[in-house]
Design a protein around this motif. Sequence first.
Motif, PDB file in Angstrom:
ATOM      1  N   ILE A  20       8.564  -7.493  -0.886  1.00  0.00           N
ATOM      2  CA  ILE A  20       8.567  -6.188  -0.208  1.00  0.00           C
ATOM      3  C   ILE A  20       7.210  -5.847   0.399  1.00  0.00           C
ATOM      4  CG2 ILE A  20       8.856  -3.694  -0.558  1.00  0.00           C
ATOM      5  CD1 ILE A  20      11.099  -4.392  -2.543  1.00  0.00           C
ATOM      6  N   ILE A  21       6.136  -6.121  -0.329  1.00  0.00           N
ATOM      7  CA  ILE A  21       4.808  -5.829   0.215  1.00  0.00           C
ATOM      8  C   ILE A  21       4.272  -7.116   0.844  1.00  0.00           C
ATOM      9  CG2 ILE A  21       2.506  -4.914  -0.242  1.00  0.00           C
ATOM     10  CD1 ILE A  21       3.628  -3.420  -2.631  1.00  0.00           C
ATOM     11  N   SER A  22       4.837  -7.438   1.975  1.00  0.00           N
ATOM     12  CA  SER A  22       4.429  -8.636   2.709  1.00  0.00           C
ATOM     13  C   SER A  22       4.536  -8.374   4.207  1.00  0.00           C
ATOM     14  CB  SER A  22       5.305  -9.824   2.325  1.00  0.00           C
ATOM     15  OG  SER A  22       6.603  -9.692   2.884  1.00  0.00           O
ATOM     16  N   GLY A  24       6.125 -10.061   6.311  1.00  0.00           N
ATOM     17  CA  GLY A  24       7.412 -10.460   6.871  1.00  0.00           C
ATOM     18  C   GLY A  24       8.587  -9.573   6.490  1.00  0.00           C
ATOM     19  N   PHE A  25       8.337  -8.537   5.677  1.00  0.00           N
ATOM     20  CA  PHE A  25       9.449  -7.682   5.222  1.00  0.00           C
ATOM     21  C   PHE A  25       9.824  -6.704   6.328  1.00  0.00           C
ATOM     22  CE2 PHE A  25      11.333  -4.201   2.674  1.00  0.00           C
ATOM     23  CZ  PHE A  25      12.301  -4.945   2.005  1.00  0.00           C
ATOM     24  N   PRO A  26      11.122  -6.567   6.626  1.00  0.00           N
ATOM     25  CA  PRO A  26      11.552  -5.677   7.719  1.00  0.00           C
ATOM     26  C   PRO A  26      11.588  -4.199   7.315  1.00  0.00           C
ATOM     27  CG  PRO A  26      13.453  -6.822   6.793  1.00  0.00           C
ATOM     28  CD  PRO A  26      12.239  -7.336   6.065  1.00  0.00           C
ATOM     29  N   TRP A  27      10.649  -3.446   7.842  1.00  0.00           N
ATOM     30  CA  TRP A  27      10.581  -2.002   7.625  1.00  0.00           C
ATOM     31  C   TRP A  27      11.115  -1.286   8.858  1.00  0.00           C
ATOM     32  CZ3 TRP A  27       9.666  -0.112   2.989  1.00  0.00           C
ATOM     33  CH2 TRP A  27       8.919  -0.864   2.075  1.00  0.00           C
ATOM     34  N   ARG A  78      23.066   4.226  -3.204  1.00  0.00           N
ATOM     35  CA  ARG A  78      22.070   3.859  -2.203  1.00  0.00           C
ATOM     36  C   ARG A  78      20.924   3.132  -2.897  1.00  0.00           C
ATOM     37  NH1 ARG A  78      18.223   8.246   0.791  1.00  0.00           N
ATOM     38  NH2 ARG A  78      17.915   8.774  -1.385  1.00  0.00           N
ATOM     39  N   VAL A  79      20.391   2.124  -2.214  1.00  0.00           N
ATOM     40  CA  VAL A  79      19.213   1.418  -2.695  1.00  0.00           C
ATOM     41  C   VAL A  79      18.284   1.250  -1.498  1.00  0.00           C
ATOM     42  CG1 VAL A  79      18.295  -0.648  -3.813  1.00  0.00           C
ATOM     43  CG2 VAL A  79      20.607   0.153  -4.386  1.00  0.00           C
ATOM     44  N   VAL A  80      17.086   1.820  -1.589  1.00  0.00           N
ATOM     45  CA  VAL A  80      16.126   1.749  -0.480  1.00  0.00           C
ATOM     46  C   VAL A  80      14.737   1.429  -1.010  1.00  0.00           C
ATOM     47  CG1 VAL A  80      17.367   3.352   1.044  1.00  0.00           C
ATOM     48  CG2 VAL A  80      15.665   4.242  -0.544  1.00  0.00           C
ATOM     49  N   ALA A  81      13.943   0.809  -0.163  1.00  0.00           N
ATOM     50  CA  ALA A  81      12.510   0.690  -0.399  1.00  0.00           C
ATOM     51  C   ALA A  81      11.837   1.671   0.543  1.00  0.00           C
ATOM     52  CB  ALA A  81      12.035  -0.732  -0.127  1.00  0.00           C
ATOM     53  N   ASN A  82      10.766   2.304   0.086  1.00  0.00           N
ATOM     54  CA  ASN A  82      10.036   3.283   0.885  1.00  0.00           C
ATOM     55  C   ASN A  82       8.570   2.894   0.983  1.00  0.00           C
ATOM     56  OD1 ASN A  82      12.260   5.129   1.224  1.00  0.00           O
ATOM     57  ND2 ASN A  82      11.970   5.682  -0.920  1.00  0.00           N
ATOM     58  N   PHE A  83       7.996   3.145   2.152  1.00  0.00           N
ATOM     59  CA  PHE A  83       6.571   2.921   2.391  1.00  0.00           C
ATOM     60  C   PHE A  83       6.008   4.190   3.011  1.00  0.00           C
ATOM     61  CE2 PHE A  83       3.513   1.070   5.731  1.00  0.00           C
ATOM     62  CZ  PHE A  83       2.413   1.246   4.917  1.00  0.00           C
ATOM     63  N   TYR A  84       5.196   4.917   2.224  1.00  0.00           N
ATOM     64  CA  TYR A  84       4.547   6.139   2.688  1.00  0.00           C
ATOM     65  C   TYR A  84       3.119   5.796   3.094  1.00  0.00           C
ATOM     66  CZ  TYR A  84       8.513   8.246   0.350  1.00  0.00           C
ATOM     67  OH  TYR A  84       9.779   8.569  -0.028  1.00  0.00           O
ATOM     68  N   PHE A  85       2.704   6.281   4.230  1.00  0.00           N
ATOM     69  CA  PHE A  85       1.413   5.934   4.802  1.00  0.00           C
ATOM     70  C   PHE A  85       0.237   6.541   4.044  1.00  0.00           C
ATOM     71  CE2 PHE A  85       4.433   5.967   8.395  1.00  0.00           C
ATOM     72  CZ  PHE A  85       4.345   4.627   8.745  1.00  0.00           C
ATOM     73  N   LYS A  86      -0.898   5.878   4.140  1.00  0.00           N
ATOM     74  CA  LYS A  86      -2.161   6.410   3.644  1.00  0.00           C
ATOM     75  C   LYS A  86      -2.553   7.581   4.550  1.00  0.00           C
ATOM     76  CE  LYS A  86      -7.024   5.108   3.091  1.00  0.00           C
ATOM     77  NZ  LYS A  86      -7.595   6.231   3.829  1.00  0.00           N
ATOM     78  N   THR A  87      -3.018   8.652   3.948  1.00  0.00           N
ATOM     79  CA  THR A  87      -3.490   9.823   4.680  1.00  0.00           C
ATOM     80  C   THR A  87      -4.868  10.208   4.153  1.00  0.00           C
ATOM     81  OG1 THR A  87      -2.253  11.224   3.132  1.00  0.00           O
ATOM     82  CG2 THR A  87      -1.183  10.729   5.234  1.00  0.00           C
ATOM     83  N   ASP A  88      -5.552  11.102   4.846  1.00  0.00           N
ATOM     84  CA  ASP A  88      -6.896  11.519   4.432  1.00  0.00           C
ATOM     85  C   ASP A  88      -6.886  12.344   3.147  1.00  0.00           C
ATOM     86  OD1 ASP A  88      -8.105  10.229   6.555  1.00  0.00           O
ATOM     87  OD2 ASP A  88      -8.035  11.990   7.843  1.00  0.00           O
TER      88      ASP A  88
END
Length: 160
Positions: A20-22, A24-27, A78-88
Motif C-alpha cells: 500500500i505504501i509504495s 506502484g499502488f493505485p490511489w 466496505r474496505v478502503v485504504a486512505n492517504f491523508y496529506f501532510k499539512t503544516d
Amino acid sequence: MNIRKNFLPIETFNSIKEVIISSGFPWFFKEELNNNQNKKDLSSYLTHTFYLNNNINSNEFNILTSFLEAIEAKALLRVVANFYFKTDKVIQHSMHIDYNFPHKGVLLSLNTCDGGTILENGTKVDSVENTALFFDPSKLHASTSTTNAKGRFNILVNYF
C-alpha cells in the motif's frame, strides 16, 4: 471502542504495508473528505477501494485476507485504504458517520504519525503503526491530517 496494538503478526503487517505504501499502488483522488465537509474547505485525500457494494474492486484485495480473518468479519460493507496529506498543522476533518445503521468498523494504522481519529466524545486515537481501532462508525467521528510524516495511511473496514 477498543484499541489493539501490534494487531497483526509483523510479517503479515509488513507485507500489507509494503504494497500500500509504495510508488506502484493505485490511489484515487477524492475532492471531499465526507458529506459534511464545508464546500469552502479545500481538504482532499486519496483512497483505494478494495471492496464496495458486494464487489471486490481491487486487484490487491487478496493482500488483506489475513487482516479480514483477524477481525472475524461475517460480511463486508466496505474496505478502503486512505492517504491523508501532510499539512503544516494537524487539521481535523468534518465529523461524519460512515453508514446510518449499526455496524462494526476497524481502522488499521499503516504508519505512525501525529494524525489520528477523533471520536464523538472528543477522544483522539493516535495513528500508531499496526494498531487497530475497533469502533462504531455509525457514530460521529473524524479523520485528521499529519504534520510529521509524508502522509497518514490507514485501512478502514466497515463490516458485520
